[in-house]
Design an enzyme around this catalytic site. Structure first.
Site, PDB file in Angstrom:
ATOM      1  N   GLY A   1      32.133  31.632  41.524  1.00 18.89           N
ATOM      2  CA  GLY A   1      31.333  30.430  41.116  1.00 18.89           C
ATOM      3  C   GLY A   1      31.744  29.318  41.821  1.00 18.89           C
ATOM      4  O   GLY A   1      31.161  28.142  41.824  1.00 18.89           O
TER       5      GLY A   1
ATOM      6  N   ALA B   1      31.619  37.334  45.336  1.00 15.20           N
ATOM      7  CA  ALA B   1      32.106  36.002  44.645  1.00 15.20           C
ATOM      8  C   ALA B   1      32.524  35.089  45.728  1.00 15.20           C
ATOM      9  O   ALA B   1      33.056  35.553  46.911  1.00 15.20           O
ATOM     10  CB  ALA B   1      33.202  36.224  43.666  1.00 15.20           C
TER      11      ALA B   1
ATOM     12  N   LYS C   1      30.592  47.810  37.779  1.00 21.39           N
ATOM     13  CA  LYS C   1      31.433  46.968  38.639  1.00 21.39           C
ATOM     14  C   LYS C   1      32.640  46.406  37.649  1.00 21.39           C
ATOM     15  O   LYS C   1      32.393  45.709  36.647  1.00 21.39           O
ATOM     16  CB  LYS C   1      30.594  45.759  38.988  1.00 21.39           C
TER      17      LYS C   1
END
Lengths: 358, 259
Positions: free
Chosen positions: B160, B187, B99
């Site tokens: 996040g 994400a 990734k």
């Protein structure tokens, strides 16, 4: 026998009068786990010996400890068991170490990280929210910095190196127990293995979690209590050691590098404290350090009994916070035959190992 | 219930890819992975590797989970750093999957798409199977496919942040533009409804970490995401109704008694 056990349990807070049972106990390792156990067994009248492979006590990961006695804050991210052991140990330190300072903990966050503070509040208790004036009242130097804050009034802090040294002195002066450096443990009725990560030869599910810290001196800062600053990427705490000296910690990295304090960690920790208060920018860096915390897969401690040996290990980031309570339970296992299932779990692998050994 | 989707020739029946950082403990991580049903977990190397392979203890725990490991280059800010991390990951985890993250901006952690395309090209030529963490930009996506990527992983929102799908229009356009390329939202997912929304749009899978790891009960949240992703997948397949402006009665008005 049963009556004797009850008496012993009931009176363990006192320095005990002539013991009913006084087996000999060999402690391996003079970090906080070993010293707390030695002190507990000595207070209960046992003949205690301590061996330590290093040249002084408390030079393993105990050396890098923060010394926050924060059982309520820690439960933000730890199991309730840590809170229970921590509250019991907090009372021990308040009773046995005069350097224990009970002024609470202040958890702060910059305004933009308010969601982190709200989450922290949801997962803890025994705190109150402070408004700007209340923050300035208890920590005047935070006035005007526009931080948000929670106050945990019952928490305390200590200087871990001084606390450990004080117990070593008490062991020597009150009980005649000295540490044999570089020696092998002799025969004893009970062996208490407190070697931390070095006990991986016997505890195969133990792993290292690296932590880095700094000590700085900031002459113009005068904080009275530990400050924890929440940040989504780099939470940091600052513990006053007195005389303008502050311990700053700590990273948590899943690796086995001992003694390697990295630039990235320095940048993160120091940027975070600079956000906490700009005067940290002019502080003098006195010390940087890096150690390895011993941890089991669930980050909870274990008291594992193998015959007449008890392994006290996996204290993770909670050494000074929980060691006295673990020492009590260790002595209860050895002297009173008690069991603490929540602390004595074995892994499947180790069950197999024990059967093979047996 | 799932028909598998394929990435680099590998059929995958779970449409949830789970990150392994920030959990309260490795034991809770392991339980969360089980509860999520994920077949792929991502793991970072940049920080843990230290000077070499110092992260071995944790990596062994990850490998012990019994799922496929997708190592990542999280925390890399340059092409060289990302390429070196990928090379180490290949050795440590014995996989050519990577990734690829090349971070371009510190506050939003948004990808440096120029560095991303460059690093993806280098790694593909070295035989890596690259999973690029990108934006919903269609031109960047074209470039990534040109250099050999066979899957695209656009962000929902900054890493996040838990803000969900910041640009539903852009993500829909991407799906429509690349109907045959496996697309994974990576994400920014905060709650299971965000994941369901992406699956309803026709995305193939969801990659998330913080939303589970930082939940009060990560294991329960992992299960919640698995259910939401299954619900979104089923809904997409069931061909949802089109929204309309006027009410449309589900029972006829004709013949109703007037009073």
């Amino acid at each position: 026998m049963k009556l004797a056990s009850c008496l012993c349990a009931a009176r363990r807070e006192d320095v005990l009068s002539p013991p009913i049972l006084n087996p000999s106990v060999a402690i391996i390792g003079a970090g906080i786990a070993g010293i707390a156990c030695a002190y507990e067994f000595a207070r209960r009248g046992c003949a205690v010996t301590i061996v330590e492979r290093r040249e002084a006590a408390g030079l393993g990961c105990s050396w890098y400890a923060g010394g926050m006695l924060a059982p309520w804050c820690e439960c933000e991210n730890a199991e309730p068991l840590i809170g229970d052991l921590g509250r019991e140990s907090l009372a021990f330190w308040q009773a046995h170490f005069a350097g224990t300072v009970t002024r609470g903990t202040l958890v702060v966050a910059p305004r933009r990280d308010l969601p982190d503070l709200q989450r922290f509040a949801r997962r803890t208790d025994e705190y109150r929210w402070l408004d700007a004036k209340e923050i300035a009242d208890i920590e005047p130097q935070l006035a005007g910095l526009r931080h948000q804050a929670l106050f945990f009034p019952r928490e305390a802090h200590l200087d871990p190196r001084a606390a450990l040294a004080a117990l070593v002195t008490r062991l020597r002066e009150d009980f005649g127990v000295a540490i044999a450096f570089g020696a092998q443990p002799g025969p004893a009725d009970w062996t208490i293995d407190c070697r931390g990560l070095a006990a991986r030869d016997a505890l195969e599910d133990l792993r290292p979690v690296k932590g880095e810290m700094l000590v700085v001196k900031a002459r113009d800062l005068d904080f009275a209590r530990p400050l924890r600053m929440l940040h989504p990427r780099m939470p940091v705490y600052v513990v006053p050691r007195g005389d303008g000296v502050y311990m700053i910690g700590a990273t948590m990295i899943e690796n086995a590098e001992e003694g390697r304090f990295t630039v990235r960690s320095a940048l993160e920790l120091l940027s975070a404290v600079y956000t906490l208060h700009p005067n940290f920018g002019e502080a003098e860096i006195l010390e940087t350090g890096s150690g390895l915390r011993p941890a089991f897969p669930d980050n909870l401690p274990r008291l594992r009994r193998r015959g007449k040996t008890i392994y006290v290990n996996g204290l993770f980031r909670h050494g000074f916070l929980i060691a006295p309570a673990l020492a009590r339970r260790t002595a209860d296992i050895a002297l009173l035959g008690k069991a603490f299932p929540e602390l004595m779990r074995e892994t499947l692998n180790e069950d197999r190992g024990e059967r093979q050994a047996g | 219930m799932d028909t598998p989707f394929e990435v680099y020739g590998e059929p995958l029946s779970s449409r949830l890819l789970l990150g392994t950082a920030q959990y309260p403990s490795p034991a809770i991580l392991a339980d969360a992975v089980r509860a999520s049903g994920a077949q792929i977990v991502t793991v970072s190397l940049r920080r843990e590797s230290g000077g070499g392979r110092a992260g071995q203890d944790f990596w062994a725990l990850i490998q012990g989970l019994g799922v496929k490991v997708l190592p990542n280059t999280a925390g890399c800010h340059s092409v060289a750093e990302a390429v070196a991390t990928a090379q180490m990951a290949r050795e440590v985890f014995d996989t050519d999957w990577i990734k690829l993250e090349v971070i371009g901006e510190e506050d939003t952690l948004q990808p440096d798409v120029f560095g991303l395309v460059e690093a993806a090209g280098i790694l593909t030529r070295e035989g890596f199977k690259v999973f690029p963490y990108t934006t919903e930009d269609l031109v960047v996506a074209e470039r990534l496919l040109e250099v050999g990527c066979q899957v695209l992983m656009p962000w929902g929102a900054p890493i996040g942040s838990g803000r969900g799908l910041n640009n539903p229009y852009g993500l829909r356009a991407m799906r429509a533009h690349f109907p045959d390329v496996p697309l994974v939202v990576d994400a920014g997912i905060g709650v299971p409804s965000h994941a369901a929304q992406a699956m309803e749009m026709g995305y193939d899978a969801i990659l998330l970490n913080t939303a589970v790891a930082m939940a009060g009960d990560p294991v329960a949240m992992a299960r919640a995401f698995a259910l939401a992703i299954e619900a979104g997948t089923l809904a997409r397949r069931a061909d949802p109704m089109e929204p309309r402006d006027m009410a449309r009665p589900s029972t006829p008005v004709l013949g109703r008694a007037f009073t």
